[in-house]
Design a protein around this motif. Structure first.
Motif, PDB file in Angstrom:
ATOM      1  N   ALA A  78       0.831  -1.208   0.000  1.00  0.00           N
ATOM      2  CA  ALA A  78       0.000   0.000   0.000  1.00  0.00           C
ATOM      3  C   ALA A  78       0.867   1.259   0.000  1.00  0.00           C
ATOM      4  O   ALA A  78       0.508   2.270  -0.616  1.00  0.00           O
ATOM      5  CB  ALA A  78      -0.929  -0.003   1.212  1.00  0.00           C
ATOM      6  N   ILE A  79       1.994   1.213   0.700  1.00  0.00           N
ATOM      7  CA  ILE A  79       2.903   2.367   0.739  1.00  0.00           C
ATOM      8  C   ILE A  79       3.607   2.553  -0.595  1.00  0.00           C
ATOM      9  O   ILE A  79       3.695   3.658  -1.124  1.00  0.00           O
ATOM     10  CB  ILE A  79       3.965   2.184   1.853  1.00  0.00           C
ATOM     11  N   LEU A  80       4.093   1.434  -1.141  1.00  0.00           N
ATOM     12  CA  LEU A  80       4.935   1.498  -2.338  1.00  0.00           C
ATOM     13  C   LEU A  80       4.135   1.971  -3.538  1.00  0.00           C
ATOM     14  O   LEU A  80       3.159   1.351  -3.937  1.00  0.00           O
ATOM     15  CB  LEU A  80       5.532   0.118  -2.633  1.00  0.00           C
ATOM     16  N   GLY A  81       4.519   3.078  -4.097  1.00  0.00           N
ATOM     17  CA  GLY A  81       3.835   3.618  -5.274  1.00  0.00           C
ATOM     18  C   GLY A  81       4.815   3.853  -6.393  1.00  0.00           C
ATOM     19  O   GLY A  81       6.035   3.717  -6.248  1.00  0.00           O
ATOM     20  N   SER A  82       4.265   4.232  -7.540  1.00  0.00           N
ATOM     21  CA  SER A  82       5.111   4.513  -8.697  1.00  0.00           C
ATOM     22  C   SER A  82       5.974   5.742  -8.461  1.00  0.00           C
ATOM     23  O   SER A  82       6.893   6.025  -9.229  1.00  0.00           O
ATOM     24  CB  SER A  82       4.248   4.719  -9.941  1.00  0.00           C
ATOM     25  N   GLY A  83       5.711   6.490  -7.396  1.00  0.00           N
ATOM     26  CA  GLY A  83       6.529   7.650  -7.058  1.00  0.00           C
ATOM     27  C   GLY A  83       7.980   7.300  -6.771  1.00  0.00           C
ATOM     28  O   GLY A  83       8.837   8.185  -6.793  1.00  0.00           O
ATOM     29  N   ILE A  84       8.263   6.021  -6.527  1.00  0.00           N
ATOM     30  CA  ILE A  84       9.647   5.594  -6.290  1.00  0.00           C
ATOM     31  C   ILE A  84      10.522   5.913  -7.500  1.00  0.00           C
ATOM     32  O   ILE A  84      11.726   6.146  -7.362  1.00  0.00           O
ATOM     33  CB  ILE A  84       9.699   4.080  -5.954  1.00  0.00           C
ATOM     34  N   LEU A  85       9.916   5.956  -8.683  1.00  0.00           N
ATOM     35  CA  LEU A  85      10.668   6.229  -9.907  1.00  0.00           C
ATOM     36  C   LEU A  85      11.111   7.683  -9.996  1.00  0.00           C
ATOM     37  O   LEU A  85      11.983   8.015 -10.789  1.00  0.00           O
ATOM     38  CB  LEU A  85       9.822   5.882 -11.139  1.00  0.00           C
ATOM     39  N   GLY A  86      10.513   8.560  -9.193  1.00  0.00           N
ATOM     40  CA  GLY A  86      10.866   9.976  -9.238  1.00  0.00           C
ATOM     41  C   GLY A  86      11.777  10.423  -8.114  1.00  0.00           C
ATOM     42  O   GLY A  86      12.126  11.608  -8.039  1.00  0.00           O
ATOM     43  N   LEU A  87      12.186   9.500  -7.241  1.00  0.00           N
ATOM     44  CA  LEU A  87      12.969   9.913  -6.076  1.00  0.00           C
ATOM     45  C   LEU A  87      14.404  10.294  -6.422  1.00  0.00           C
ATOM     46  O   LEU A  87      14.999  11.144  -5.754  1.00  0.00           O
ATOM     47  CB  LEU A  87      12.946   8.803  -5.015  1.00  0.00           C
ATOM     48  N   ALA A  88      14.983   9.661  -7.448  1.00  0.00           N
ATOM     49  CA  ALA A  88      16.333  10.051  -7.878  1.00  0.00           C
ATOM     50  C   ALA A  88      16.313  11.488  -8.398  1.00  0.00           C
ATOM     51  O   ALA A  88      17.242  12.269  -8.151  1.00  0.00           O
ATOM     52  CB  ALA A  88      16.843   9.092  -8.955  1.00  0.00           C
ATOM     53  N   TYR A  89      15.250  11.843  -9.111  1.00  0.00           N
ATOM     54  CA  TYR A  89      15.076  13.219  -9.602  1.00  0.00           C
ATOM     55  C   TYR A  89      14.929  14.174  -8.419  1.00  0.00           C
ATOM     56  O   TYR A  89      15.487  15.287  -8.430  1.00  0.00           O
ATOM     57  CB  TYR A  89      13.841  13.265 -10.494  1.00  0.00           C
ATOM     58  N   ALA A  90      14.198  13.735  -7.396  1.00  0.00           N
ATOM     59  CA  ALA A  90      14.046  14.575  -6.210  1.00  0.00           C
ATOM     60  C   ALA A  90      15.396  14.802  -5.527  1.00  0.00           C
ATOM     61  O   ALA A  90      15.701  15.912  -5.092  1.00  0.00           O
ATOM     62  CB  ALA A  90      13.067  13.912  -5.224  1.00  0.00           C
ATOM     63  N   MET A  91      16.215  13.752  -5.470  1.00  0.00           N
ATOM     64  CA  MET A  91      17.546  13.890  -4.859  1.00  0.00           C
ATOM     65  C   MET A  91      18.423  14.830  -5.681  1.00  0.00           C
ATOM     66  O   MET A  91      19.218  15.603  -5.123  1.00  0.00           O
ATOM     67  CB  MET A  91      18.208  12.525  -4.720  1.00  0.00           C
ATOM     68  N   ALA A  92      18.272  14.797  -6.992  1.00  0.00           N
ATOM     69  CA  ALA A  92      19.062  15.687  -7.839  1.00  0.00           C
ATOM     70  C   ALA A  92      18.727  17.150  -7.565  1.00  0.00           C
ATOM     71  O   ALA A  92      19.579  18.026  -7.726  1.00  0.00           O
ATOM     72  CB  ALA A  92      18.806  15.361  -9.314  1.00  0.00           C
TER      73      ALA A  92
END
Length: 468
Positions: A78-92
C-alpha cells in the motif's frame, strides 16, 4: 425451624442482591460501550473481553487470521507507489543530505500518524477510518473521511493505471517497431488486465488474502532495486560531481520535490482494515507492522534514489526508467516487473474505497456478495472510463491528491486524536495533544504548498515528477 427459614431467607436476599449488583455492572458496561456500538461498522459487533484486568474491545463476527508477515506485505504494498521512480530526480534537486533528512523526517511523521490513528481507534473500539470521523464529528465527519479516502485512492488507482498504459506503450515501441498490434496497445491492455487480474483479486472478501500477491509485487520492486544498483557500476557516469546539498538556482524545482517526499508513505486508509484482519490484534502489534513496513520502504526509497542519482547525477529525469537504453534486455525485464508491481497494487488500494462507499451508502447492511462484487465492478469500470476518455484526468486528481493526501496523513489523524481521546485522560494542554495540534498545522502547510505548486505548473506549463 423458624431460624432455619430465616437463614435461608437471608441467603436468598444476599443472592438476589449479588445478582442485582452484577446486573448493574453489566448495564454500566453496556452504557459505557454504547457509543462504540452506535458507531459500529458494517458487519462488526463487539463483546467485552477481560484481559490482564482490563476490558478490551474485540470483533465477534470473525477472527483476524492474517499473519504478521502477510500484514507487513499488504501495508508495504500500500505504501509502495510509482513515485519511487521519481525519487532520484528529487535527490538531484535537493542534494543527498537534504533528501535523506526529508525522507527520514517523513518516515518518522508517518509512523507517528499511524500511532495517532491506532490510539484513537483503541479508545473507542473502532477500526474504520470513516467511523473515527463519525465519532469525532458525527455524520459530517464520517462523510468527509469516506469522501477523502475515496477520492485519494481512486486518484491513486488512476495514476497506477496511467503509468501502466505509459509503460506498456513504451514496451510496444521497443518491441514491435512500426507494427501496431491491438493487444499491446495500453488502453486495450489495461481493460484485459482489469478483467483478468485486478477484478478477481478485488473480489476477495478479506484484504489479508492479498498478502501473497503483495509479496510478489514487492519482490518485483526488489528486482527493480537490484537492477538499479547493478546499472550504477556498468553505466558510464557523466562528468559531474556528487552534490551533497543543492542550492538550486531555480528554487522552485527544489521546493516541488518536498510534497513528493512528503506523500511517499501514504498508506493510512489501509492501516485500520489491515489491523482488523491481523491475527492476535493489538495496538502494539499493529504499530510494529506499520514500523517495519515504513522502514522497509524507507530503505528501498533511499537506495533507489542514491544509486539512481549517482548513475546519472543532474541529468536524471523525473522517471528513472526513462534514463536507461530502450534496447537493454535487463531494463526491459525491469519495466515488465514494474508493470506487474503496479497492477498488483491496485486491488489493495481498492479495498478502502469499497469500504468507504459501503459506509456512505449502506452503513447498516450486513455483508452481501452481490453488493461486494457490484461496487468493485463499478469502481474499475469508472476508473478505466476516466483514464481512457478524459485526457487531463491526471491533472484533476493531482489537485485532489494535493488536498486528500495531507488530510489522510496529517490533518485527520491529528484531529481525530484531539477530539476522541478524553480530556480526563489527556488534557488539551498536555504534551501529546500539543504535538497533535502541531502535526495538524504541518498538514495544512503541506496542503497549501502542494496546491500552490500545482497551480504554478498549470500557469507555467512546467511538469514535475509525480507523487506517490
Amino acid at each position: 425451624m423458624q431460624d432455619e427459614i430465616e437463614l435461608k431467607t437471608e441467603q436468598l436476599k444476599y443472592i438476589i442482591a449479588t445478582l442485582q449488583t452484577k446486573q448493574n455492572k453489566i448495564i454500566l458496561l453496556i452504557l459505557h460501550r454504547f457509543d462504540a456500538l452506535e458507531n459500529i461498522t458494517e458487519g462488526d459487533t463487539f463483546l467485552p473481553n477481560k484481559s490482564n484486568g482490563k476490558i478490551e474491545t474485540q470483533f465477534t463476527d470473525f477472527v483476524g487470521k492474517t499473519s504478521f508477515g502477510m500484514s507487513i506485505f499488504n501495508l508495504s504494498n500500500a505504501i509502495l507507489g510509482s513515485g519511487i521512480l521519481g525519487l532520484a530526480y528529487a535527490m538531484a534537486n535537493t542534494g543527498i543530505i537534504l533528501f535523506v533528512l526529508l525522507l527520514t523526517s517523513m518516515a518518522i511523521l508517518s509512523a507517528y500518524s499511524i500511532h495517532l490513528l491506532l490510539k484513537s481507534a483503541g479508545v473507542v473500539g473502532i477500526r474504520a477510518y470513516e467511523q473515527l470521523g463519525n465519532r469525532a464529528f458525527g455524520r459530517p465527519g464520517k462523510i468527509l473521511a469516506a469522501s477523502i479516502i475515496t477520492l485519494n485512492n481512486i486518484g491513486g488507482k488512476i495514476k497506477y493505471i496511467i503509468n501502466f498504459i505509459s509503460y506498456s506503450q513504451r514496451q510496444k515501441d521497443m518491441t514491435t517497431d512500426k507494427a501496431n498490434y491491438w493487444f499491446v496497445d495500453g488502453r486495450y491492455l489495461i481493460i484485459i488486465i482489469s478483467v483478468l487480474v485486478i477484478l478477481p483479486l478485488a473480489l476477495m472478501k478479506r484484504l489479508g488474502y492479498l498478502g501473497y500477491t503483495s509479496g510478489f509485487s514487492l519482490s518485483c520492486m526488489v528486482f527493480f532495486l537490484i537492477s538499479v544498483i547493478y546499472k550504477k557500476f556498468v553505466t558510464e557516469c557523466p562528468e559531474e560531481h556528487t552534490k551533497l546539498i543543492t542550492i538550486n538556482p531555480q528554487v522552485r524545482n527544489t521546493a516541488f520535490t518536498i510534497p513528493i517526499i512528503a506523500f511517499a508513505f501514504v498508506c493510512h486508509p489501509e492501516v485500520l482494515p489491515i489491523y482488523t484482519e491481523l491475527k492476535n490484534p493489538s495496538k502494539k502489534r499493529m504499530q510494529k507492522v506499520a514500523n517495519i513496513s515504513i522502514l522497509t520502504m524507507f530503505v528501498m526509497y533511499l537506495v533507489t534514489a542514491i544509486f539512481g542519482y549517482l548513475t546519472f547525477y543532474g541529468n536524471v529525469k523525473s522517471e528513472l526508467l526513462e534514463m536507461y537504453s530502450k534496447k537493454d534486455t535487463l531494463m526491459l525485464c525491469v519495466r515488465l516487473a514494474v508493470l506487474i508491481a503496479v497492477t498488483l497494487t491496485v486491488p489493495v488500494v481498492l479495498f478502502p474505497i469499497r469500504r468507504a462507499v459501503l459506509q456512505l451508502l449502506f452503513p447498516d447492511k450486513p455483508f452481501h456478495w452481490v453488493r461486494h462484487i457490484s461496487i468493485a465492478v463499478c469502481l474499475l469500470f469508472l476508473v478505466n472510463l476516466l483514464v481512457i476518455f478524459v485526457p487531463n484526468i491526471r491533472d484533476i486528481f493531482g489537485f485532489i491528491g494535493a488536498t486528500s493526501a495531507p488530510s489522510l496523513i496529517f490533518i485527520l489523524p491529528g484531529i481525530f486524536y484531539i477530539c476522541i481521546v478524553p480530556e480526563e485522560q489527556e488534557p488539551l494542554k498536555s504534551r501529546p495533544k500539543i504535538q497533535a495540534i502541531a502535526f495538524v498545522t504541518l498538514g495544512f502547510i503541506f496542503m497549501i504548498m502542494s496546491i500552490t505548486f500545482i497551480i504554478i505548473e498549470w500557469v507555467t506549463g512546467k511538469k514535475t515528477s509525480g507523487g506517490h
